[in-house]
Motif scaffolding. Structure first.
Motif, mmCIF file in Angstrom:
data_model
loop_
_atom_site.group_PDB
_atom_site.id
_atom_site.type_symbol
_atom_site.label_atom_id
_atom_site.label_comp_id
_atom_site.label_asym_id
_atom_site.label_seq_id
_atom_site.Cartn_x
_atom_site.Cartn_y
_atom_site.Cartn_z
ATOM 1 N N UNK A 65 2.331 -43.774 9.036
ATOM 2 C CA UNK A 65 1.381 -43.379 10.079
ATOM 3 C C UNK A 65 0.051 -42.921 9.471
ATOM 4 N N UNK A 66 0.083 -42.192 8.361
ATOM 5 C CA UNK A 66 -1.133 -41.643 7.778
ATOM 6 C C UNK A 66 -1.736 -42.495 6.669
ATOM 7 N N UNK A 67 -1.098 -43.579 6.311
ATOM 8 C CA UNK A 67 -1.598 -44.427 5.221
ATOM 9 C C UNK A 67 -2.996 -44.969 5.523
ATOM 10 N N UNK A 68 -3.272 -45.331 6.761
ATOM 11 C CA UNK A 68 -4.593 -45.847 7.117
ATOM 12 C C UNK A 68 -5.675 -44.796 6.924
ATOM 13 N N UNK A 69 -5.362 -43.524 7.155
ATOM 14 C CA UNK A 69 -6.340 -42.455 6.953
ATOM 15 C C UNK A 69 -6.696 -42.275 5.485
ATOM 16 N N UNK A 70 -5.776 -42.620 4.606
ATOM 17 C CA UNK A 70 -5.976 -42.433 3.168
ATOM 18 C C UNK A 70 -6.719 -43.620 2.552
ATOM 19 N N UNK A 71 -6.688 -44.768 3.194
ATOM 20 C CA UNK A 71 -7.198 -46.015 2.608
ATOM 21 C C UNK A 71 -8.634 -45.915 2.073
ATOM 22 N N UNK A 72 -9.583 -45.251 2.734
ATOM 23 C CA UNK A 72 -10.943 -45.183 2.172
ATOM 24 C C UNK A 72 -11.038 -44.438 0.841
ATOM 25 N N UNK A 73 -10.051 -43.631 0.527
ATOM 26 C CA UNK A 73 -10.094 -42.806 -0.679
ATOM 27 C C UNK A 73 -9.228 -43.345 -1.817
ATOM 28 N N UNK A 74 -8.654 -44.520 -1.621
ATOM 29 C CA UNK A 74 -7.736 -45.076 -2.613
ATOM 30 C C UNK A 74 -8.483 -45.460 -3.881
ATOM 31 N N UNK A 75 -7.935 -45.055 -5.015
ATOM 32 C CA UNK A 75 -8.512 -45.390 -6.317
ATOM 33 C C UNK A 75 -7.927 -46.712 -6.795
ATOM 34 N N UNK A 76 -8.740 -47.524 -7.445
ATOM 35 C CA UNK A 76 -8.252 -48.778 -8.013
ATOM 36 C C UNK A 76 -7.308 -48.453 -9.159
ATOM 37 N N UNK A 77 -6.163 -49.124 -9.208
ATOM 38 C CA UNK A 77 -5.174 -48.808 -10.242
ATOM 39 C C UNK A 77 -4.612 -50.087 -10.856
ATOM 40 N N UNK A 78 -5.319 -50.637 -11.862
ATOM 41 C CA UNK A 78 -4.799 -51.835 -12.521
ATOM 42 C C UNK A 78 -3.655 -51.526 -13.496
ATOM 43 N N UNK A 79 -3.479 -50.254 -13.850
ATOM 44 C CA UNK A 79 -2.460 -49.837 -14.801
ATOM 45 C C UNK A 79 -1.071 -49.944 -14.158
ATOM 46 N N UNK A 80 -0.127 -50.573 -14.843
ATOM 47 C CA UNK A 80 1.231 -50.757 -14.309
ATOM 48 C C UNK A 80 1.958 -49.425 -14.125
ATOM 49 N N UNK A 84 3.483 -48.009 -10.623
ATOM 50 C CA UNK A 84 4.878 -47.572 -10.474
ATOM 51 C C UNK A 84 4.939 -46.206 -9.810
ATOM 52 N N UNK A 85 4.047 -45.282 -10.187
ATOM 53 C CA UNK A 85 4.005 -43.962 -9.565
ATOM 54 C C UNK A 85 3.664 -44.096 -8.084
ATOM 55 N N UNK A 86 2.718 -44.971 -7.768
ATOM 56 C CA UNK A 86 2.351 -45.189 -6.366
ATOM 57 C C UNK A 86 3.529 -45.710 -5.553
ATOM 58 N N UNK A 87 4.309 -46.606 -6.131
ATOM 59 C CA UNK A 87 5.468 -47.141 -5.415
ATOM 60 C C UNK A 87 6.529 -46.067 -5.220
ATOM 61 N N UNK A 88 6.745 -45.225 -6.220
ATOM 62 C CA UNK A 88 7.719 -44.148 -6.079
ATOM 63 C C UNK A 88 7.278 -43.131 -5.030
ATOM 64 N N UNK A 89 5.996 -42.808 -5.008
ATOM 65 C CA UNK A 89 5.474 -41.827 -4.064
ATOM 66 C C UNK A 89 5.271 -42.416 -2.670
ATOM 67 N N UNK A 90 5.306 -43.734 -2.566
ATOM 68 C CA UNK A 90 5.073 -44.450 -1.314
ATOM 69 C C UNK A 90 3.665 -44.220 -0.772
#
Length: 138
Positions: A65-80, A84-90
Motif C-alpha cells: 500500500x505504501x510502496x508508491x509513496x516511497x517511489x520518488x525517494x528510491x535510490x538507484x542500487x546496481x549493487x547485488x 538482496x537487502x531490498x528483497x529481504x526488506x520488501x
C-alpha cells in the motif's frame, strides 16, 4: 513405532544433526528413545510458524500500500548486495538517509532534539543501547 518416529524426526527436525541423532537412537534403542522422542523431540513450533506467517502477510499488504509513496525517494542500487537487502526488506532503499554514532547522553539528546526541530512531516527514531556497569570498591 520407532520407524514411524524416525521418519517423523527426519521430516521435522530443525537441524540435520538432530535428525541423525534421533533416527539412530529411535532405530537402535526404541524402548528408551521412543518415549524420549515423544516427550522432547516432537515439533512444537507449528503454531508459532503459522502465526508468524499470518503477521508477515499483514505486513506485506501494508508495504504494498505504501510502496508508491516511497517511489520518488528510491535510490538507484546496481549493487547485488543492496538488491538482496531490498528483497529481504520488501522495500527499496531510499536516498537522503544517514546514521550517526552518538557516544554519550548530551550528544544523543542534542542530536535528537535537533532532528525533531528539523522534521518536516514525522520523526522516526531507532535506538541501539548498550550498557556498561562500573563497580567501585568504596
Amino acid at each position: 513405532m520407532g520407524i514411524v518416529s524416525a521418519i517423523m524426526a527426519l521430516m521435522s527436525s530443525r537441524t540435520s544433526q538432530g535428525a541423525v541423532a534421533w533416527i539412530i537412537s529411535l532405530l537402535t534403542f526404541p524402548y528408551i528413545a521412543l518415549p524420549a522422542y515423544w516427550f522432547f523431540g516432537r515439533p512444537r513450533f507449528y503454531g508459532y510458524v503459522s502465526a508468524r506467517g499470518q503477521r508477515d502477510t499483514v505486513l506485506r499488504r501494508v508495504l504494498v500500500r505504501y510502496r508508491a509513496n516511497v517511489q520518488p525517494y528510491v535510490a538507484a542500487s546496481p549493487n547485488a548486495d543492496i538488491q538482496a537487502v531490498e528483497q529481504l526488506a520488501m522495500m527499496p532503499l531510499t536516498h537522503g538517509n544517514q546514521a550517526t554514532l552518538l557516544i554519550d547522553g548530551p550528544a544523543t539528546f542534542e542530536s535528537l532534539f535537533d532532528g525533531i526541530e528539523r522534521a518536516e512531516q514525522y520523526v522516526l527514531v531507532q535506538f541501539l543501547l548498550s550498557a556498561t556497569i562500573r563497580l567501585d570498591n568504596a
